[in-house]
Design a protein around this motif. Structure first.
Motif, PDB file in Angstrom:
ATOM      1  N   LEU A 301       0.863  -1.174   0.000  1.00 25.74           N
ATOM      2  CA  LEU A 301       0.000   0.000   0.000  1.00 25.74           C
ATOM      3  C   LEU A 301       0.903   1.228   0.000  1.00 25.74           C
ATOM      4  O   LEU A 301       1.835   1.329   0.803  1.00 25.74           O
ATOM      5  CB  LEU A 301      -0.908  -0.001   1.232  1.00 25.74           C
ATOM      6  CG  LEU A 301      -1.893   1.165   1.355  1.00 25.74           C
ATOM      7  CD1 LEU A 301      -3.206   0.690   1.968  1.00 25.74           C
ATOM      8  CD2 LEU A 301      -1.336   2.302   2.206  1.00 25.74           C
ATOM      9  N   ARG A 318      -6.884   5.778   8.511  1.00 25.11           N
ATOM     10  CA  ARG A 318      -7.618   4.900   7.602  1.00 25.11           C
ATOM     11  C   ARG A 318      -6.743   3.767   7.060  1.00 25.11           C
ATOM     12  O   ARG A 318      -7.225   2.929   6.295  1.00 25.11           O
ATOM     13  CB  ARG A 318      -8.187   5.729   6.445  1.00 25.11           C
ATOM     14  CG  ARG A 318      -9.262   6.708   6.922  1.00 25.11           C
ATOM     15  CD  ARG A 318      -9.784   7.575   5.813  1.00 25.11           C
ATOM     16  NE  ARG A 318     -10.875   8.432   6.269  1.00 25.11           N
ATOM     17  CZ  ARG A 318     -11.430   9.413   5.568  1.00 25.11           C
ATOM     18  NH1 ARG A 318     -10.976   9.659   4.343  1.00 25.11           N
ATOM     19  NH2 ARG A 318     -12.415  10.133   6.054  1.00 25.11           N
ATOM     20  N   GLN A 321      -7.692  -0.194   8.430  1.00 24.99           N
ATOM     21  CA  GLN A 321      -8.878  -0.763   7.780  1.00 24.99           C
ATOM     22  C   GLN A 321      -8.584  -1.094   6.314  1.00 24.99           C
ATOM     23  O   GLN A 321      -9.010  -2.138   5.799  1.00 24.99           O
ATOM     24  CB  GLN A 321     -10.045   0.223   7.867  1.00 24.99           C
ATOM     25  CG  GLN A 321     -11.348  -0.311   7.267  1.00 24.99           C
ATOM     26  CD  GLN A 321     -12.489   0.690   7.382  1.00 24.99           C
ATOM     27  OE1 GLN A 321     -12.328   1.768   7.952  1.00 24.99           O
ATOM     28  NE2 GLN A 321     -13.633   0.335   6.830  1.00 24.99           N
ATOM     29  N   SER A 322      -7.828  -0.214   5.648  1.00 29.77           N
ATOM     30  CA  SER A 322      -7.498  -0.441   4.236  1.00 29.77           C
ATOM     31  C   SER A 322      -6.559  -1.629   4.074  1.00 29.77           C
ATOM     32  O   SER A 322      -6.719  -2.438   3.147  1.00 29.77           O
ATOM     33  CB  SER A 322      -6.867   0.824   3.635  1.00 29.77           C
ATOM     34  OG  SER A 322      -7.776   1.909   3.668  1.00 29.77           O
ATOM     35  N   ALA A 325      -8.574  -4.755   4.433  1.00 29.75           N
ATOM     36  CA  ALA A 325      -9.427  -4.980   3.263  1.00 29.75           C
ATOM     37  C   ALA A 325      -8.619  -5.575   2.109  1.00 29.75           C
ATOM     38  O   ALA A 325      -9.037  -6.538   1.456  1.00 29.75           O
ATOM     39  CB  ALA A 325     -10.087  -3.675   2.833  1.00 29.75           C
ATOM     40  N   ILE A 326      -7.436  -5.020   1.854  1.00 27.44           N
ATOM     41  CA  ILE A 326      -6.613  -5.512   0.740  1.00 27.44           C
ATOM     42  C   ILE A 326      -6.093  -6.921   1.033  1.00 27.44           C
ATOM     43  O   ILE A 326      -6.070  -7.788   0.153  1.00 27.44           O
ATOM     44  CB  ILE A 326      -5.440  -4.553   0.481  1.00 27.44           C
ATOM     45  CG1 ILE A 326      -5.960  -3.162   0.134  1.00 27.44           C
ATOM     46  CG2 ILE A 326      -4.559  -5.067  -0.665  1.00 27.44           C
ATOM     47  CD1 ILE A 326      -4.901  -2.079   0.156  1.00 27.44           C
ATOM     48  N   SER A 420     -13.536  -0.225  -0.843  1.00 31.79           N
ATOM     49  CA  SER A 420     -13.559   0.462   0.457  1.00 31.79           C
ATOM     50  C   SER A 420     -12.255   1.213   0.730  1.00 31.79           C
ATOM     51  O   SER A 420     -12.190   2.039   1.639  1.00 31.79           O
ATOM     52  CB  SER A 420     -13.806  -0.550   1.586  1.00 31.79           C
ATOM     53  OG  SER A 420     -12.661  -1.380   1.779  1.00 31.79           O
ATOM     54  N   VAL A 421     -11.222   0.933  -0.046  1.00 35.05           N
ATOM     55  CA  VAL A 421      -9.925   1.593   0.144  1.00 35.05           C
ATOM     56  C   VAL A 421      -9.975   2.972  -0.508  1.00 35.05           C
ATOM     57  O   VAL A 421     -10.288   3.086  -1.697  1.00 35.05           O
ATOM     58  CB  VAL A 421      -8.791   0.753  -0.482  1.00 35.05           C
ATOM     59  CG1 VAL A 421      -7.452   1.461  -0.317  1.00 35.05           C
ATOM     60  CG2 VAL A 421      -8.754  -0.629   0.141  1.00 35.05           C
ATOM     61  N   PHE A 425      -4.983   6.009  -1.531  1.00 36.13           N
ATOM     62  CA  PHE A 425      -4.086   4.875  -1.267  1.00 36.13           C
ATOM     63  C   PHE A 425      -3.909   4.107  -2.573  1.00 36.13           C
ATOM     64  O   PHE A 425      -4.890   3.678  -3.186  1.00 36.13           O
ATOM     65  CB  PHE A 425      -4.659   3.944  -0.201  1.00 36.13           C
ATOM     66  CG  PHE A 425      -4.666   4.530   1.180  1.00 36.13           C
ATOM     67  CD1 PHE A 425      -3.673   5.387   1.600  1.00 36.13           C
ATOM     68  CD2 PHE A 425      -5.675   4.215   2.074  1.00 36.13           C
ATOM     69  CE1 PHE A 425      -3.685   5.933   2.874  1.00 36.13           C
ATOM     70  CE2 PHE A 425      -5.698   4.748   3.348  1.00 36.13           C
ATOM     71  CZ  PHE A 425      -4.695   5.616   3.754  1.00 36.13           C
TER      72      PHE A 425
END
Length: 440
Positions: A301, A318, A321-322, A325-326, A420-421, A425
């Motif tokens: 990321l 953030r 959470q990102s 998700a990834i 959601s990312v 990013f």
């Protein structure tokens, strides 16, 4: 003309000056001409020649009907302008896929009168541009100085002031060495250069220079000019130099304060980022505000951290959470920046794939392998899905033992995770050269 539109366009350029601002102005005026060639190729040729005319706008003698000629060499079009310079200027337009006959047809399809219309408009456009500059020079100047380093502030400020004076006297006769001698200025000869000492500037003129007519030396600063300025403009610049230098020093002090404040902010952001890396246990690399975090499945990321602490806090908050998700997206999926070549149409999808993709509502491409016998079906090799935020999801079937139906059932959850990312990013493939660190 909307000055805010012009300035917003100017902001997109990394290197900014009054000449760039002038080009933007002329490009906007070209849009008012309202001529649309009939084909895409003719439109490409027309736009290129228009840009060439803009580039030759200082050539007051340019006569399109007589002096715009073209030739075709190796299936390329060469336009030739004969202006105030001795040499003609040749600029190719490469359209390699077309034959000589087709290129001739394209050139002849555009009336020469359309080009003449642009040239005839220059005197009016020039005066309008001067008015725009006089009325908005402080606003434009602020943008031109925005990225200036403090160490160059005085020189840059003087450059822009003199460039503006040059813009405002465009079309007037430039001074010659004889004109400057007639003023009774102290003169010094050195090889091929002649130096004239005004009160605050020294003017150097060199007979060997073809493109550069004048050079101003102001204290420790040197300003190069591409066209000689009129006598009245030179004298006005000479009178204004002390005031401009004082203004430039005020600007330099302000830029130094801004740079110091930014450095303090960047240091605070670095401390905050490392704190998050330590608490989260991420492997990372951080260099000049660019944070990269190692993810699962050979991904990373990437985030550019702002120097303002409040904005950096929001962005850093953030990240966990990102990252989660990834990391939830299996290894067989590749997350990439959107590639137009990947999204080209590739055959037709099978009904089941096409139906599921339509349900998702995304553009997609599919690749299949060829059946080994007449009884075998085509096998799904790869699915590329175009996502928001300039991303795409690529699934290579060879990396998963799952059936196509199962893959298509699972895909929506992974798409939701990627979506959601936040857009700021970037999701990239980890490189072998990445040097990861871990806070303890």
């Amino acid at each position: 003309m909307d000055i805010n539109h012009l300035i917003n366009r100017l902001k997109r350029f990394h290197h900014r000056d009054w000449e760039q601002f002038k080009t933007i102005f002329y490009e906007e005026k070209l849009k008012e001409i309202q001529y649309t060639p009939k084909t895409e190729l003719a439109s490409a040729v027309y736009k290129k020649v228009c840009s060439m005319i803009i580039g030759q706008r200082s050539c007051q003698n340019t006569q399109i009907n007589k002096d715009l000629t073209y030739s075709i060499v190796f299936d390329r079009i060469y336009f030739v302008f004969k202006g105030i310079y001795e040499d003609s200027i040749r600029i190719p337009i490469s359209l390699w896929s077309e034959t000589k006959e087709k290129l001739l047809e394209i050139v002849k399809s555009i009336p020469n009168e359309e080009y003449q219309k642009i040239v005839d408009s220059f005197p009016k456009w020039n005066e309008e541009f001067k008015t725009v500059c006089r009325e908005n020079y402080r606003q434009v100047e602020k943008i031109l100085l925005e990225k200036c380093e403090p160490v160059r502030a005085v020189n840059r400020y003087l450059e822009l002031k003199i460039e503006l004076m040059q813009v405002l006297c465009n079309g007037e006769q430039g001074a010659t060495a004889y004109d400057l001698k007639a003023l009774g200025l102290p003169v010094e000869k050195n090889d091929d250069s002649t130096y004239f000492d005004c009160k605050n500037i020294t003017i150097e003129m060199n007979g060997l220079w073809k493109d550069i007519e004048m050079r101003f030396v102001i204290d420790d600063y040197t300003i190069w000019l591409h066209l000689a300025l009129p006598i009245k403009t030179i004298l006005e610049i000479d009178r204004s130099i002390p005031q401009w230098i004082e203004e430039a020093k005020v600007l330099q002090h302000e830029l130094e304060k801004q740079k110091k404040t930014k450095q303090i902010g960047e240091n605070a952001v670095t401390v905050l980022a490392k704190k998050l890396m330590r608490e989260s246990g991420y492997e990372y690399q951080l260099d000049e505000g660019l944070l990269e975090i190692k993810l699962l499945h050979d991904r990373k990321l990437v985030a550019s951290l702002p120097s303002k602490l409040a904005k950096a806090k929001l962005k850093l908050s953030r990240i966990p959470q990102s990252v989660a998700a990834i990391n939830s997206v299996p290894e067989e999926y590749e997350i990439k920046g959107l590639s137009r070549t990947d999204m080209r149409a590739v055959g037709e999808a099978t009904p089941d794939v096409n139906s599921r993709m339509k349900q998702l509502g995304y553009n997609y491409s599919c690749y299949y392998d060829f059946p080994k016998s007449r009884t075998n079906k085509f096998g799904l090799l790869e699915v590329i899905v175009q996502l928001p935020k300039n991303r795409e999801l690529v699934l290579r079937k060879s990396k998963t033992p799952k059936s196509a139906a199962q893959v298509l059932d699972e895909m929506p959850a992974y798409i939701d995770a990627i979506n959601s990312v936040p857009h700021y990013f970037r999701i990239r493939k980890a490189l072998s050269s990445d040097k990861w660190a871990k806070e303890s």
